[in-house]
Design a protein around this motif. Sequence first.
Motif, PDB file in Angstrom:
ATOM      1  N   LEU A 159      35.248  41.655  49.377  1.00 16.21           N
ATOM      2  CA  LEU A 159      36.419  41.301  48.583  1.00 16.21           C
ATOM      3  C   LEU A 159      37.655  41.146  49.459  1.00 16.21           C
ATOM      4  O   LEU A 159      38.489  40.260  49.227  1.00 16.21           O
ATOM      5  CB  LEU A 159      36.665  42.350  47.496  1.00 16.21           C
ATOM      6  N   SER A 160      37.771  42.002  50.458  1.00 17.41           N
ATOM      7  CA  SER A 160      38.917  41.881  51.373  1.00 17.41           C
ATOM      8  C   SER A 160      38.896  40.539  52.075  1.00 17.41           C
ATOM      9  O   SER A 160      39.927  39.878  52.236  1.00 17.41           O
ATOM     10  CB  SER A 160      38.897  42.996  52.423  1.00 17.41           C
ATOM     11  N   SER A 287      44.089  28.598  39.627  1.00 17.11           N
ATOM     12  CA  SER A 287      42.778  29.235  39.678  1.00 17.11           C
ATOM     13  C   SER A 287      42.751  30.344  40.730  1.00 17.11           C
ATOM     14  O   SER A 287      42.262  31.451  40.482  1.00 17.11           O
ATOM     15  CB  SER A 287      41.716  28.167  39.970  1.00 17.11           C
ATOM     16  N   THR A 288      43.283  30.037  41.908  1.00 19.70           N
ATOM     17  CA  THR A 288      43.324  31.042  42.962  1.00 19.70           C
ATOM     18  C   THR A 288      44.182  32.229  42.539  1.00 19.70           C
ATOM     19  O   THR A 288      43.872  33.385  42.826  1.00 19.70           O
ATOM     20  CB  THR A 288      43.901  30.442  44.261  1.00 19.70           C
ATOM     21  N   PHE A 289      45.264  31.921  41.852  1.00 20.83           N
ATOM     22  CA  PHE A 289      46.148  32.976  41.351  1.00 20.83           C
ATOM     23  C   PHE A 289      45.362  33.943  40.466  1.00 20.83           C
ATOM     24  O   PHE A 289      45.447  35.164  40.626  1.00 20.83           O
ATOM     25  CB  PHE A 289      47.298  32.338  40.564  1.00 20.83           C
ATOM     26  N   THR A 290      44.610  33.350  39.523  1.00 24.68           N
ATOM     27  CA  THR A 290      43.818  34.187  38.620  1.00 24.68           C
ATOM     28  C   THR A 290      42.816  35.027  39.389  1.00 24.68           C
ATOM     29  O   THR A 290      42.612  36.206  39.102  1.00 24.68           O
ATOM     30  CB  THR A 290      43.078  33.315  37.593  1.00 24.68           C
ATOM     31  N   LEU A 291      42.168  34.411  40.380  1.00 27.60           N
ATOM     32  CA  LEU A 291      41.184  35.133  41.180  1.00 27.60           C
ATOM     33  C   LEU A 291      41.833  36.319  41.888  1.00 27.60           C
ATOM     34  O   LEU A 291      41.332  37.441  41.843  1.00 27.60           O
ATOM     35  CB  LEU A 291      40.539  34.183  42.197  1.00 27.60           C
ATOM     36  N   ALA A 292      42.944  36.046  42.542  1.00 27.29           N
ATOM     37  CA  ALA A 292      43.626  37.111  43.275  1.00 27.29           C
ATOM     38  C   ALA A 292      44.012  38.248  42.339  1.00 27.29           C
ATOM     39  O   ALA A 292      43.850  39.438  42.651  1.00 27.29           O
ATOM     40  CB  ALA A 292      44.859  36.553  43.988  1.00 27.29           C
ATOM     41  N   PHE A 293      44.534  37.867  41.165  1.00 31.28           N
ATOM     42  CA  PHE A 293      44.928  38.852  40.159  1.00 31.28           C
ATOM     43  C   PHE A 293      43.766  39.780  39.829  1.00 31.28           C
ATOM     44  O   PHE A 293      43.923  40.989  39.718  1.00 31.28           O
ATOM     45  CB  PHE A 293      45.394  38.099  38.902  1.00 31.28           C
ATOM     46  N   GLY A 294      42.596  39.176  39.655  1.00 31.94           N
ATOM     47  CA  GLY A 294      41.432  39.977  39.302  1.00 31.94           C
ATOM     48  C   GLY A 294      40.907  40.815  40.454  1.00 31.94           C
ATOM     49  O   GLY A 294      40.412  41.915  40.273  1.00 31.94           O
ATOM     50  N   LEU A 295      41.015  40.256  41.685  1.00 36.77           N
ATOM     51  CA  LEU A 295      40.394  40.936  42.821  1.00 36.77           C
ATOM     52  C   LEU A 295      41.215  42.092  43.377  1.00 36.77           C
ATOM     53  O   LEU A 295      40.659  43.047  43.923  1.00 36.77           O
ATOM     54  CB  LEU A 295      40.124  39.928  43.949  1.00 36.77           C
ATOM     55  N   ILE A 296      42.518  42.001  43.235  1.00 35.63           N
ATOM     56  CA  ILE A 296      43.364  42.980  43.931  1.00 35.63           C
ATOM     57  C   ILE A 296      43.055  44.405  43.475  1.00 35.63           C
ATOM     58  O   ILE A 296      42.955  45.330  44.287  1.00 35.63           O
ATOM     59  CB  ILE A 296      44.870  42.638  43.747  1.00 35.63           C
ATOM     60  N   GLY A 297      42.879  44.557  42.154  1.00 37.74           N
ATOM     61  CA  GLY A 297      42.559  45.890  41.638  1.00 37.74           C
ATOM     62  C   GLY A 297      41.214  46.352  42.165  1.00 37.74           C
ATOM     63  O   GLY A 297      41.022  47.515  42.500  1.00 37.74           O
ATOM     64  N   GLU A 298      40.272  45.404  42.258  1.00 43.08           N
ATOM     65  CA  GLU A 298      38.923  45.751  42.694  1.00 43.08           C
ATOM     66  C   GLU A 298      38.889  46.277  44.114  1.00 43.08           C
ATOM     67  O   GLU A 298      38.140  47.203  44.433  1.00 43.08           O
ATOM     68  CB  GLU A 298      38.006  44.528  42.583  1.00 43.08           C
ATOM     69  N   VAL A 299      39.679  45.669  45.001  1.00 47.72           N
ATOM     70  CA  VAL A 299      39.667  46.124  46.395  1.00 47.72           C
ATOM     71  C   VAL A 299      40.153  47.574  46.484  1.00 47.72           C
ATOM     72  O   VAL A 299      39.533  48.423  47.119  1.00 47.72           O
ATOM     73  CB  VAL A 299      40.546  45.220  47.290  1.00 47.72           C
TER      74      VAL A 299
END
Lengths: 600, 607
Positions: A159-160, A287-299
């Motif tokens: 994810l990073s 789309s990338t914005f949405t992805l980043a939004f979702g991934l940041i919490g996951e990392v």
Amino acid sequence: MNRPSPQEHLLTWYARVLRQAQGHFLWLIPAQIASQLTITLITAGLPAWLVGQLEVHTPGARLALGIAGLSLTLALATWLRPTLRTRLLAHQSFGRLRLSWGAEKEFVTGDYQNVIDPVYRERYEAAAQFATNTDNAAASQLFTAVSDTLSAASMTLILSALLGRIIWWLPLVAILVALGAAGLLAWARRVRTRVRDQNQALYNQQWVVQSAAFAQKNAKDLRLYHMAPWYGKQLHTIKRKRYGLRQQIERTQWLATTGTHWLGAARDLLVYGALIVAIQHGRIDLSTFTLAFGLIGEVSRNTTMMLTSWHQWQLHRHDLAAFTPFLPTAPAAEPAPKSLSAAPTIRFIDVSYTYPGSSTPTLHHLDLLIPGGCKAALVGRNGAGKTTLTLLLMGLLTPQHGTITLDDQPLSTIPTATLRRLFAPVFQDGLVIADTLRQNILMHQPEAPQRLQHVLVATGLQPLVDRLPQGLDTPLTTKLDDAGMDLSGGQVQQLMLARALYRDGAILVLDEPTAALDALAERRQYEAYERESTGKTSLFISHRLASTKFCDQIYYLQDGHVTEQGNHDALLAQGGAYAALFAIQRRYYQKEVNPDAPTV
Amino acid sequence: MHRQFDYLRFVHQLDHTILPLAVVAAVLTVAQPLLIATLLGWLLTRLVTTGATTTLLMWTAGAVIVIAVLNTAKSFCDYRYNLAATALNDRVDEQVTQKLMTVSYATFLTQPFRDEYSAAISGWTYTGGFQNYIHDQLIAALTLIISALAGGAVIVRLMLSRPVHSAGWSVWVNGWRFATLLLILLGTVLAITVASNHLSARLGAAFYQFNVRLNTVLNYYVNELLRPIANGKHLRLYDPDHWYLNQDREATDRLMTRSNRLWIRRSQAGMLVSVGLVLAVGCLYLLVSLKALSGAIAIGTVVLSVGYLSQLITAIAGYFMLHPQAAALYDALDHYLQFLNYPDPPAAGSIPVEKRLDRQFSVHFDDVSYRYPGATEDAVSHVTLTLEVGQRLALVGPNGSGKTTLIKLLIRMLTPTSGRITLNGFDIQKYDLAEYQALFATVFQDFQLFAFSVAENVAVSPNVDRARVAQALTIAGVAERVCEWPKGMDTALTRELDPDGVTVSGGEAQKLAIARAWYKDSPFIVLDEPTAALDPVSEYEIYQHFDALIADRTALYISHRMSATRFADQILVMSAGRFVQRGTHAALMAEPGLYRDLFSAQADLYQ
């Protein structure tokens, strides 16, 4: 499930135990990681992908197909992951019980000294609590912790990498915050660990009190002496203390969690701000914005989880390692088989023995010779060491000093299997096993009907067997069978004698065998004993000095060694401690008795 | 439904804070994911319509802070809730223990009572008891309601939105057709959940049964047979091939394999729900995205709507997934309440015992018989007896003649099956049980000492009269030994509660039990085999102190040591439940009979 060898790593050893128990299982770990990765990526990626598709107005059919494909894959992974997890847990649970059994085995077959040593037992209880007692213990959770750590680590890396491609410093912020959060959680954890042992001790006390309330044996005294309020108060005090500890833990946990929330908020402010600015300047698309939004919490979540799981792994490893000393070692070689006479000579040479944790020796330079075939009696006050002597004789305890020989062969040179079978003991306390009456006598040895019959008659159990509808096949105790039968105290003593007589060992050892019997039954036992001990060496311990009269040799035990020996008449003539004891007991059986007259 | 009120009332009465905390927890649990979904949705919409960066940043910052505040509140709520749940558990536990200890002896021994207790306990272990009721059932229900409200609002909004351009298929994602599709979707989720529940429940019941049996067997082998210290020597000597150890292993393996298989299958069945959820969310995405394609809603609304609706779906599935456990849970709670309210007829008497300083109590047995449940013969048969004040009675007889049963009848641990026992003329069953039993100081053959201090064991009360304890220990002949111990009479017995505790020998224990009986200053003293475990010197000491021990009380004692009958005014000889002889020692020795046989069997050996 023997102990690991000294060079063996704990993980490899336990993996071997698990494999031997239920087959291969390590494949579950990479499978779990793969399914977890799928779940995380799709869960975060689906909204992002969708947003992208909507932006370019993809035709409905393509959209539908894409969603269907992703959903099905996600569904599969969602079903797989917990299933794999349960399988891993079930597998470890099996291993946990195996280890538990291993400790049982060591307890039953290992050094008897450990059985009676309260310090050993306490250490075992403490170790078992964290290693094998429940499915939250180390043995059921070790590989789960390993899997979780590896899973979180790979997730963090992947994810990073993805996030880094969007804005290079995003994963750094996420990881830094996660480290801070992990630090706070570590602090909370330290409090929990510190409190753990205290809590455990209190829990044990609580269990003692609660099981006392339920145990049938306590029921009478509890009621007759109105112990309910007293017990209730004890229980309440213990529970209050545990509540206090729990409060400590929960408060720390709350503070730590709150800290992590605010750290997370700071991260989100930074990250969302950067993302908004980036998208406004056209550097990234929606789309990338949405992805980043979702991934940041996951990392962040995965980094924290990695550190937490790693700590769990270490903790479980430590707890499991603390348990391994209680497992059996590979069995040592037994000495060569010996044969002994049908009535061996017993000799104690300068034997001293002190119980673990005690400062005074129970037996002190004791010398004793019981010729083969002799009916010996051992008398002395309570605590003189009579029972200890028998435990040493049977090889259960090892003297710190001196030797014990049978037919001039030291006990240590006799193989355990032979040694155990030499003796037919009747102990002060009886053990009735939740099995049939027959097996309580036979102890699962081959049945010799004639000997069994003889034993039932000799001990006076035959009338009882005749009265029972199922006869010898009646189950005893109600522990495993509600319809089982509970024997009275006297019947238990008869059963114990039957067990010993059936054994037909070369050395008969009777330790206070008639305490619960009435006078007539007692006399019957003595007569049986006299008959059955013919041709064997026998050792008889009793307070009822009248019963020792018919023994060939009486040994008086005092201050840890034999102070008087001889037959009854000789000892009476000697006028020593034995004679005094006999006179005291005799007093109230005299035809004329004056309770105020001084003793002999 | 009214069961729910029973449970809620029970819980609320035990702890007033837990229900409000549960409500707050539910609200906060739902709020967080909804807020995040709202934030993202709103952002996406604004970003598309190119709002001013500063405004966006400020609103985002605001939202992030609100979420953090909510999370803080939630953690605090969890913290208080966990503590309240612990307190609740503690109180229920204490109530159960009290019940166990205060129910009358006769009821305590009955199998139905013990079964009720076991059912309550294993139910608790497997379902989590009242704590889980609140957490799983109550909070899940509240979460569902709140999610339904939020989700409902979203559905309404979606339904009201109109397409910009109507392509062929956009008909399906707008208007009432859309609503219908949504409802079908929700219905399918429900159906999958219910089907999975049935499957889970069946497997769950089998799993539960199995575990109860597994635990009984393992518990016996481990806790009763292999572990206890006293059994080690028996097993080593008589089970050299370790038959029972291997039985333990085989039983464990067999039961564990089966149990694991059931466990895995049950979890697989449960996972069907998650699969259904995922597919449902996928369909949601599809429906809502198509709606967005048709121009009816913005992209941001897609994300927001999906967020709210998946929350609703999760809540529905979450609530119904707990349903099979609900049945087991309610069962466990019912067992618990039934146990706490278990009827106790023998304790029904209520007349207070008159307090007499002159100790003029007299007990009379009037043609009393007793038969144990399931036995074919009376244990005590047509016994008539009067215990006069200050009298000393010895009760002798062969094993199994009913002596201990007689004593249990006397102290009302058992109720006669025919005939009656009276105290100063009144049937003893009518008296208040506690007050009646306070008249007797009893030491049974299988007495127990408890894991507290010597003084507490003797006084059996939090209020210890130390002088009296010291006196009791002297009379029992154990004072010197107690002084040898590090803390004297404050030393704990056994090491179970105190690592500095001592383990006492059988003889010492018996003396402590005698001290306990003396300490309780009651009009009657009853002793069952008081010197069985003592060596001759200790036995002699007890005999010396017999007068001091019994003093002016009425005494009844059983002994196999025929020498003890010397201290009795009257000797009663029992055989097969009946009195066959009674009289003084001299009179009984003069006639041929059971007493002479018993006495001679022991006395002859001393000549």
